[in-house]
Structures are given as structure tokens and as C-alpha cells.
Design an enzyme around this catalytic site. Structure first.
Site, PDB file in Angstrom:
ATOM      1  N   THR A 120      42.749 -36.290  -3.137  1.00  0.00           N
ATOM      2  CA  THR A 120      43.918 -36.785  -2.411  1.00  0.00           C
ATOM      3  C   THR A 120      44.778 -35.656  -1.875  1.00  0.00           C
ATOM      4  O   THR A 120      45.378 -35.780  -0.805  1.00  0.00           O
ATOM      5  CB  THR A 120      44.758 -37.689  -3.335  1.00  0.00           C
ATOM      6  OG1 THR A 120      43.968 -38.805  -3.743  1.00  0.00           O
ATOM      7  CG2 THR A 120      46.002 -38.209  -2.628  1.00  0.00           C
ATOM      8  N   SER A 172      36.983 -37.244  -5.644  1.00  0.00           N
ATOM      9  CA  SER A 172      36.474 -36.885  -6.974  1.00  0.00           C
ATOM     10  C   SER A 172      35.518 -37.905  -7.585  1.00  0.00           C
ATOM     11  O   SER A 172      34.740 -37.517  -8.463  1.00  0.00           O
ATOM     12  CB  SER A 172      37.621 -36.584  -7.934  1.00  0.00           C
ATOM     13  OG  SER A 172      38.424 -37.712  -8.174  1.00  0.00           O
ATOM     14  N   THR A 176      42.078 -36.602  -8.525  1.00  0.00           N
ATOM     15  CA  THR A 176      42.567 -36.909  -9.870  1.00  0.00           C
ATOM     16  C   THR A 176      41.645 -37.828 -10.660  1.00  0.00           C
ATOM     17  O   THR A 176      41.733 -37.874 -11.890  1.00  0.00           O
ATOM     18  CB  THR A 176      43.959 -37.549  -9.792  1.00  0.00           C
ATOM     19  OG1 THR A 176      43.894 -38.769  -9.040  1.00  0.00           O
ATOM     20  CG2 THR A 176      44.959 -36.601  -9.139  1.00  0.00           C
ATOM     21  N   ASP A 177      40.761 -38.574 -10.004  1.00  0.00           N
ATOM     22  CA  ASP A 177      39.966 -39.573 -10.732  1.00  0.00           C
ATOM     23  C   ASP A 177      39.067 -38.947 -11.792  1.00  0.00           C
ATOM     24  O   ASP A 177      38.886 -39.512 -12.873  1.00  0.00           O
ATOM     25  CB  ASP A 177      39.129 -40.392  -9.758  1.00  0.00           C
ATOM     26  CG  ASP A 177      39.949 -41.402  -8.967  1.00  0.00           C
ATOM     27  OD1 ASP A 177      41.152 -41.547  -9.269  1.00  0.00           O
ATOM     28  OD2 ASP A 177      39.398 -42.043  -8.055  1.00  0.00           O
TER      29      ASP A 177
END
Length: 318
Positions: free
Chosen positions: A12, A50, A81-82
Site C-alpha cells: 500500500t 504483499s 502490511t498483509d
């Protein structure tokens, strides 16, 4: 002049709305704002959301960091971030570089007025270049909080302060103008690093629930090199799983689906943690299921057998 390597991988923090209307996609790597007197070199081994990052990408990233770290005072990795926590833990296991390595990202994209990317990136750079960050292994910095790669986890799907994990941050960075104030709450700990030539083993994760009778276990046992089970409580399962685990030749690691706390084999009923360990299962200590999977992948990649894998998990050599 300090030297900082910034390795961009997508996510992101690099995303914007796609011109074709497909939604957010990684498009442009961000720049570190406000670092006078620091020489910044950018690297971009891949650009991915990710969910598309694999253990092979993590190994590729570790190899790149090992090459560039000796020439820099710190390394920052931007990441979606995932799966950021999985990459952070993989790097924790793979790297033994003295230069601090810090992972960060953002929860909001560059065209939102509340974009958190620049602040997180500046904080990550400040942590990576700070003398007290050396020797701690890879760190995760989000919203000014500094997390250990072993315990950090994503705790919210949309909030800006999306990262946490018991027992919480190990440090904090705040800014007063151009001055960064950094405080660690504990000292560095000894670490063990591993050097697998590959991370291509298959390790499946199964999730326990009330009434589970082992659905999916046979398929995992038939095709996987190792199995991780997100078990109940301190590492307990329905009784039906006990004979299945006892008959499994691959390593079976028992984590917990609970959000915090260790796996402790204390219950002696059929399927209780003590009986699972007697049947050959390996407790994951405080690692959650997806980090236990990363550790098991790493140990399998190093060629360790089930007894050696048990020793690493039980002696917490990670």
C-alpha cells in the site's frame, strides 16, 4: 555522512488508484522525506502486493540485504502490511548482519489526505540509523512504535495503528522538529540465524475449531512436508486428531489460535497438549501459526530432521 539502503517491495505504501479502475495497485516507490546529511540508495527487487509475496521472495530479499548491508549504516524495507510480519520473521531467521534492518509500510495510500507512509518511512529510517538499534535483528516500525519481528502481528484490517502483538512494542521513536527521540525498553538478546539454500518446502496450516474431526488433515499429510495446526487454548485438539498425529511421519507443530500466550502441553485427556506431544507433535512456544510455519520452512530448508526441529522449537532457538 550516514548511508541508508531503502529496499522497496510494493504494498500500500507504493500504491495508488489504478487508472483503469481496478482499485489500488502498487505503482510508485515512496521517497524518504527529510533526511539531511544522509545518503540514501534505493533498491527495488520486486513490486508486489504483499498477498503475492512468497517465501522465495523472502529469501531473495534476505540475500539482497546481506549483500548491501555491509556498505550501509542501516536498511529500511517497505512492504505491504498483509504479510509484513511473516517477511519480518523470515528475515529475523535468515540475517546475521550487524546493520539494523527495519520494515515498515502504510495502511493508507499516497492519494489519501491521511497517508501514513511518509511518517512511517521517516521513523523507520531514524530507527535503522540509530546506534542502539544494532544487534536486535530485524524490527518493524509503525506509528512510532518499534516491534520485535518474533512477536509483531497485524491486529486491525484498516486502522493506522494496525500493528501490535503481545507483549507490545519494544521501543518508541518520536520527533521534535528534526530531532528524533528513540527509547528502547529492553536490551538486545542473543540470536540464532539460519542459512537455507531454499524455502520451497510445503508446510500447510490447519485451523482447529469446536467439533473438528480432522477435515483436511489427510490431504495435508499426503502432500505436505510439514504441518502446523492453530490449535485451541494452550495447544489442545479434539480427540479425533490424536491418532492422526501419531501416524504422521512429517513434523507436526502445534501453535494456538489464541492471540497471545504460549503453547503449554499440560492437559492429559485424549487430544490434550500433553498427549499430542507424546504422539510426536512439537509445541510452537509463543509463535503464532504463520510464524511457526516460517520457522518450519526454514528448518526444513536447512535439511533438519524431526528431532532437530523439535529441539529448535523447544529450546526457542529463534
Amino acid at each position: 555522512m550516514q548511508r541508508l539502503a531503502v529496499i522497496h517491495t510494493g504494498g500500500t505504501i507504493a500504491s495508488r488508484p489504478s487508472p483503469d479502475g481496478r482499485g489500488l495497485t502498487p505503482q510508485q516507490a515512496p521517497s524518504v522525506p527529510g533526511l539531511p546529511g544522509v545518503e540514501v540508495r534505493d533498491f527495488q527487487p520486486f513490486t508486489l502486493p504483499s498477498p503475492q509475496v512468497t517465501p522465495a521472495h523472502m529469501l531473495q530479499l534476505g540475500d539482497l540485504i546481506a549483500r548491501v548491508a555491509p556498505e550501509h549504516d542501516g536498511v529500511v524495507v517497505t512492504h505491504g502490511t498483509d504479510t509484513l510480519e511473516e517477511t519480518a520473521f523470515a528475515l529475523h531467521l535468515l540475517l546475521d548482519t550487524p546493520a539494523p534492518v527495519v520494515l515498515t509500510g502504510s495502511m493508507r495510500h499516497a492519494e489519501e489526505v491521511s497517508w501514513d507512509g511518509p511518517g512511517n518511512l521517516l521513523d523507520a529510517a531514524g530507527v535503522a540509523l540509530h546506534a542502539r538499534s544494532a544487534g536486535r535483528g530485524p524490527l518493524v516500525v509503525f506509528g512510532g512504535d518499534i516491534f520485535d519481528a518474533r512477536t509483531v502481528t497485524k491486529v486491525h484490517t484498516t486502522a493506522v495503528d494496525a500493528f501490535g502483538g503481545y507483549p507490545g512494542p519494544i521501543g518508541r521513536i518520536d520527533r521534535e522538529g528534526d530531532t528524533a527521540h528513540l527509547k528502547y525498553f529492553a536490551g538486545p538478546e542473543p540470536r540464532v540465524s539460519y542459512h537455507p539454500p531454499h524455502l520451497n518446502a510445503r508446510v500447510d496450516i490447519l485451523y482447529a475449531y469446536a467439533g473438528w474431526r480432522g477435515e483436511g488433515y489427510a490431504a495435508a499429510r499426503a502432500g505436505a512436508d510439514g504441518i502446523v495446526i492453530a490449535a485451541l487454548g494452550t495447544g489442545n485438539l479434539p480427540a479425533e486428531l490424536l491418532p492422526l498425529i501419531a501416524a504422521t511421519r512429517q513434523p507436526v507443530v502445534i501453535a494456538t489460535r489464541t492471540h497471545a500466550g504460549p503453547v503449554l502441553p499440560v492437559y492429559g485427556y485424549a487430544g490434550g497438549g500433553a498427549t499430542l506431544v507424546d504422539a510426536g507433535a512439537i509445541p510452537a512456544s509463543f509463535l503464532n501459526a504463520h510464524k511457526a510455519r516460517i520457522l518450519l520452512l526454514t528448518l526444513l530448508g536447512c535439511g533438519l530432521d524431526r528431532g532437530e526441529i523439535r529441539r529448535v522449537f523447544t529450546q526457542m532457538e529463534f
